[in-house]
Design a protein around this motif. Sequence first.
Motif, PDB file in Angstrom:
ATOM      1  N   ALA A 123       1.049  57.049  76.583  1.00 35.94           N
ATOM      2  CA  ALA A 123       2.222  56.645  77.350  1.00 35.94           C
ATOM      3  C   ALA A 123       2.215  57.263  78.745  1.00 35.94           C
ATOM      4  CB  ALA A 123       3.491  57.040  76.610  1.00 35.94           C
ATOM      5  N   GLY A 124       2.512  56.423  79.758  1.00 35.93           N
ATOM      6  CA  GLY A 124       2.636  56.895  81.127  1.00 35.93           C
ATOM      7  C   GLY A 124       1.339  57.033  81.889  1.00 35.93           C
ATOM      8  N   THR A 125       0.210  56.655  81.292  1.00 38.66           N
ATOM      9  CA  THR A 125      -1.095  56.795  81.939  1.00 38.66           C
ATOM     10  C   THR A 125      -1.495  55.500  82.635  1.00 38.66           C
ATOM     11  OG1 THR A 125      -2.271  56.067  79.957  1.00 38.66           O
ATOM     12  CG2 THR A 125      -1.791  58.436  80.152  1.00 38.66           C
ATOM     13  N   PRO A 126      -2.573  55.509  83.454  1.00 39.58           N
ATOM     14  CA  PRO A 126      -3.022  54.273  84.106  1.00 39.58           C
ATOM     15  C   PRO A 126      -3.268  53.139  83.111  1.00 39.58           C
ATOM     16  CG  PRO A 126      -4.114  56.149  85.096  1.00 39.58           C
ATOM     17  CD  PRO A 126      -3.357  56.688  83.925  1.00 39.58           C
ATOM     18  N   ALA A 127      -3.859  53.441  81.958  1.00 45.78           N
ATOM     19  CA  ALA A 127      -4.126  52.404  80.960  1.00 45.78           C
ATOM     20  C   ALA A 127      -2.825  51.800  80.448  1.00 45.78           C
ATOM     21  CB  ALA A 127      -4.941  52.989  79.803  1.00 45.78           C
ATOM     22  N   TYR A 128      -1.859  52.642  80.221  1.00 45.05           N
ATOM     23  CA  TYR A 128      -0.553  52.186  79.732  1.00 45.05           C
ATOM     24  C   TYR A 128       0.138  51.317  80.780  1.00 45.05           C
ATOM     25  CZ  TYR A 128       4.333  52.556  78.143  1.00 45.05           C
ATOM     26  OH  TYR A 128       5.612  52.285  77.753  1.00 45.05           O
ATOM     27  N   GLU A 129       0.152  51.768  82.033  1.00 46.95           N
ATOM     28  CA  GLU A 129       0.827  51.033  83.097  1.00 46.95           C
ATOM     29  C   GLU A 129       0.158  49.689  83.364  1.00 46.95           C
ATOM     30  OE1 GLU A 129       3.634  51.834  84.415  1.00 46.95           O
ATOM     31  OE2 GLU A 129       3.791  53.783  83.424  1.00 46.95           O
ATOM     32  N   ALA A 130      -1.161  49.614  83.142  1.00 54.95           N
ATOM     33  CA  ALA A 130      -1.882  48.366  83.380  1.00 54.95           C
ATOM     34  C   ALA A 130      -1.711  47.367  82.248  1.00 54.95           C
ATOM     35  CB  ALA A 130      -3.368  48.661  83.592  1.00 54.95           C
ATOM     36  N   GLY A 131      -1.162  47.816  81.128  1.00 56.26           N
ATOM     37  CA  GLY A 131      -0.919  46.903  80.018  1.00 56.26           C
ATOM     38  C   GLY A 131      -2.014  46.847  78.980  1.00 56.26           C
ATOM     39  N   LEU A 132      -2.946  47.831  78.977  1.00 59.94           N
ATOM     40  CA  LEU A 132      -3.941  47.878  77.914  1.00 59.94           C
ATOM     41  C   LEU A 132      -3.224  48.159  76.597  1.00 59.94           C
ATOM     42  CD1 LEU A 132      -5.634  48.225  80.534  1.00 59.94           C
ATOM     43  CD2 LEU A 132      -7.142  49.733  79.237  1.00 59.94           C
ATOM     44  N   MET A 133      -3.676  47.492  75.530  1.00 64.01           N
ATOM     45  CA  MET A 133      -2.933  47.561  74.283  1.00 64.01           C
ATOM     46  C   MET A 133      -3.826  47.893  73.093  1.00 64.01           C
ATOM     47  SD  MET A 133      -0.279  44.376  74.776  1.00 64.01           S
ATOM     48  CE  MET A 133       0.903  45.064  73.623  1.00 64.01           C
ATOM     49  N   GLU A 200      11.992  52.406  72.262  1.00 63.90           N
ATOM     50  CA  GLU A 200      11.571  51.192  72.958  1.00 63.90           C
ATOM     51  C   GLU A 200      10.816  51.499  74.248  1.00 63.90           C
ATOM     52  OE1 GLU A 200      14.535  51.903  71.901  1.00 63.90           O
ATOM     53  OE2 GLU A 200      14.797  50.506  70.220  1.00 63.90           O
ATOM     54  N   GLN A 201      11.044  52.683  74.823  1.00 65.52           N
ATOM     55  CA  GLN A 201      10.333  53.090  76.048  1.00 65.52           C
ATOM     56  C   GLN A 201       9.103  53.938  75.727  1.00 65.52           C
ATOM     57  OE1 GLN A 201      13.949  53.381  76.045  1.00 65.52           O
ATOM     58  NE2 GLN A 201      13.795  51.319  76.926  1.00 65.52           N
ATOM     59  N   ASP A 202       8.694  53.937  74.475  1.00 69.49           N
ATOM     60  CA  ASP A 202       7.527  54.691  74.008  1.00 69.49           C
ATOM     61  C   ASP A 202       7.684  56.199  74.172  1.00 69.49           C
ATOM     62  OD1 ASP A 202       5.907  52.624  72.988  1.00 69.49           O
ATOM     63  OD2 ASP A 202       5.344  52.030  75.011  1.00 69.49           O
ATOM     64  N   ARG A 203       8.926  56.676  74.141  1.00 68.01           N
ATOM     65  CA  ARG A 203       9.181  58.116  74.135  1.00 68.01           C
ATOM     66  C   ARG A 203       9.384  58.570  72.689  1.00 68.01           C
ATOM     67  NH1 ARG A 203      14.130  57.639  78.283  1.00 68.01           N
ATOM     68  NH2 ARG A 203      14.722  56.386  76.474  1.00 68.01           N
ATOM     69  N   ASP A 405       1.748  56.404  65.146  1.00 63.87           N
ATOM     70  CA  ASP A 405       1.504  57.067  66.430  1.00 63.87           C
ATOM     71  C   ASP A 405       1.053  56.105  67.519  1.00 63.87           C
ATOM     72  OD1 ASP A 405       2.189  59.438  65.304  1.00 63.87           O
ATOM     73  OD2 ASP A 405       0.145  60.186  65.066  1.00 63.87           O
ATOM     74  N   ILE A 406       0.658  54.900  67.130  1.00 61.32           N
ATOM     75  CA  ILE A 406       0.120  53.948  68.106  1.00 61.32           C
ATOM     76  C   ILE A 406       1.176  53.571  69.138  1.00 61.32           C
ATOM     77  CG2 ILE A 406      -0.688  51.575  68.405  1.00 61.32           C
ATOM     78  CD1 ILE A 406      -2.199  51.852  65.806  1.00 61.32           C
ATOM     79  N   VAL A 407       0.799  53.658  70.405  1.00 63.59           N
ATOM     80  CA  VAL A 407       1.665  53.198  71.494  1.00 63.59           C
ATOM     81  C   VAL A 407       1.400  51.715  71.683  1.00 63.59           C
ATOM     82  CG1 VAL A 407       2.183  53.404  73.954  1.00 63.59           C
ATOM     83  CG2 VAL A 407       1.625  55.447  72.615  1.00 63.59           C
ATOM     84  N   LYS A 408       2.430  50.917  71.568  1.00 61.23           N
ATOM     85  CA  LYS A 408       2.244  49.468  71.669  1.00 61.23           C
ATOM     86  C   LYS A 408       1.830  49.047  73.071  1.00 61.23           C
ATOM     87  CE  LYS A 408       3.449  49.077  67.428  1.00 61.23           C
ATOM     88  NZ  LYS A 408       3.714  50.474  67.143  1.00 61.23           N
ATOM     89  N   GLY A 409       2.249  49.797  74.075  1.00 66.06           N
ATOM     90  CA  GLY A 409       1.879  49.471  75.453  1.00 66.06           C
ATOM     91  C   GLY A 409       2.879  48.540  76.091  1.00 66.06           C
ATOM     92  N   LYS A 410       2.774  48.438  77.420  1.00 63.39           N
ATOM     93  CA  LYS A 410       3.682  47.550  78.145  1.00 63.39           C
ATOM     94  C   LYS A 410       3.379  46.100  77.827  1.00 63.39           C
ATOM     95  CE  LYS A 410       5.199  50.238  82.068  1.00 63.39           C
ATOM     96  NZ  LYS A 410       5.445  50.207  83.523  1.00 63.39           N
ATOM     97  N   ALA A 411       4.414  45.275  77.842  1.00 59.95           N
ATOM     98  CA  ALA A 411       4.231  43.850  77.565  1.00 59.95           C
ATOM     99  C   ALA A 411       3.295  43.232  78.583  1.00 59.95           C
ATOM    100  CB  ALA A 411       5.580  43.144  77.599  1.00 59.95           C
ATOM    101  N   GLN A 412       2.406  42.374  78.124  1.00 56.02           N
ATOM    102  CA  GLN A 412       1.483  41.692  79.023  1.00 56.02           C
ATOM    103  C   GLN A 412       2.194  40.534  79.703  1.00 56.02           C
ATOM    104  OE1 GLN A 412      -2.165  40.656  77.005  1.00 56.02           O
ATOM    105  NE2 GLN A 412      -1.836  42.274  75.512  1.00 56.02           N
TER     106      GLN A 412
END
Length: 505
Positions: A123-133, A200-203, A405-412
């Motif tokens: 959560a909060g990393t470049p991969a997360y912000e880019a929408g990698l899931m 819902e915010q992956d916190r 524990d899986i972060v779903k990631g930002k919606a594509q």
Amino acid sequence: MIVLLVGIVAGQGLVIADEVSRTEVKTDDPALTDEQKKEYFELFKLFADTIDQVERNYVKPIDRRELVEAAIRGLTAELDPYSNYISPQEIDSFRSGIDSEFGGIGIQVTIERGRLTIISPLAGTPAYEAGLMAGDSIIEIEGESTDGISLDQAVRQMKGKVGTPVTITLQRARTGKRESFTLKRELIRIETVLGDTRDEQDRWKYLYDGTEKIGYIRITAFSRHTVRDLRKAFKELTSQGFRGLVLDLRYNPGGLLSSAVEVSDMFISSGVIVSTEGRNTKKRVWKAVRADTFQGFPMVVLVNEYSASASEIVAACLQDHGRAVVIGTRTWGKGSVQNVVELEDGKSALKLTTASYQRPSGKNIHRFYGATKEDQWGVHPDDGYVVELEDKEEEDYLKYRRSRDIVKGKAQPAADTENSSEQSREAVEETPVKSEVEDGQGEKNGDGSQEVSPVREDSNSEPSPDNDEEETVEETSNEQTEFQDRVLAKAFEYLREQIVEFVQK
């Protein structure tokens, strides 16, 4: 149990990393007699002559540094499983492991069906912000195919200097579409203070049961940031009016001594936390202070056979002071302290066992070579609170835990969510798992026993590059939702009783 052992056997152990730059190495001992000094000279001459003969006369040319490093490793191998040499090639990874920080894009990966697959973005990393899931396959890194790549190779390619770019190409799990991303590496900090699930915010959510107000906090390692993050979690729990706490230290291999001391100090207001003593080091005693102590609620500490070192310090301290009930199974049994001695002006290092630690009660924790089950070592659960899991039950727990524990990631974007009702591919099978920070951990950490020292092993799944079948499963399958964590259930049973008593008082 490969995934489980990976983190443990190569666990960090109890490291006094704060003293790296202040470590004094005695090079001239005035107590040595002339005869002893002569013997030292003869032994060093023997070593130098051996190196010289091998270098000049061995059938094949061999690098001098390789010889010296091999000799150093041979020397440390004669000591104990926790002392080892850290080469210039390993030093950066070692420091990343100690600090739980590294330059990267922020994903956990595994090899699944021969493909490099994302287990979860952080959560909060470049991969997360880019929408990698979770479930997306990484098919190229910097334009090169990942077919046949090992986890170590993939991790090394994605890690790098903060601020530098890396381009990866994905095949989406949900749509099968290929997409390329150029991400700028950032300083990635691995979380060590976790809850049970995310919002819902992956916190992380730390209040496990909103009705009974029972908090749940997992500490996965003791790093420089653990105490700060733990205080943040408590601030959130306090605002929610929690009445009891579960501190889960299962599968925690250790970390920094200073972090373990500070965590213990958060829960007791006075008395000894831990003491250390070595052959060439003065005895040191850490005591609790009353300021900022969290009190007024019942507490449980969960442990198992893979709780080691720094986690044993915390569990033993809270148990000896009667602050918490320990539930689970007997811990690993590591009561030694490693100091990190910088070599070559910090280009390499020696992790050396310099002391042992004692719990407040004076009971032994270290499991010495040849120790039996009847001997005193490790931290035992309190009477009546031993909960042992069968192997299959433990495997099911690990899968269940990882799935939560899986972060779903930002919606594509809409183009990527045509089949939004489908679920990501399952990525929690018993296959090797790595996050970028785990690169090289097997060499730098030690947190096992004399018989079996926990070591990180990498083994790829059977490759099947031609198998393009996308298996989809419900993220919360019946097996996951029906799984009952008997250790946690025992903790809740105890806390419910104690909360009633607290209210009555």
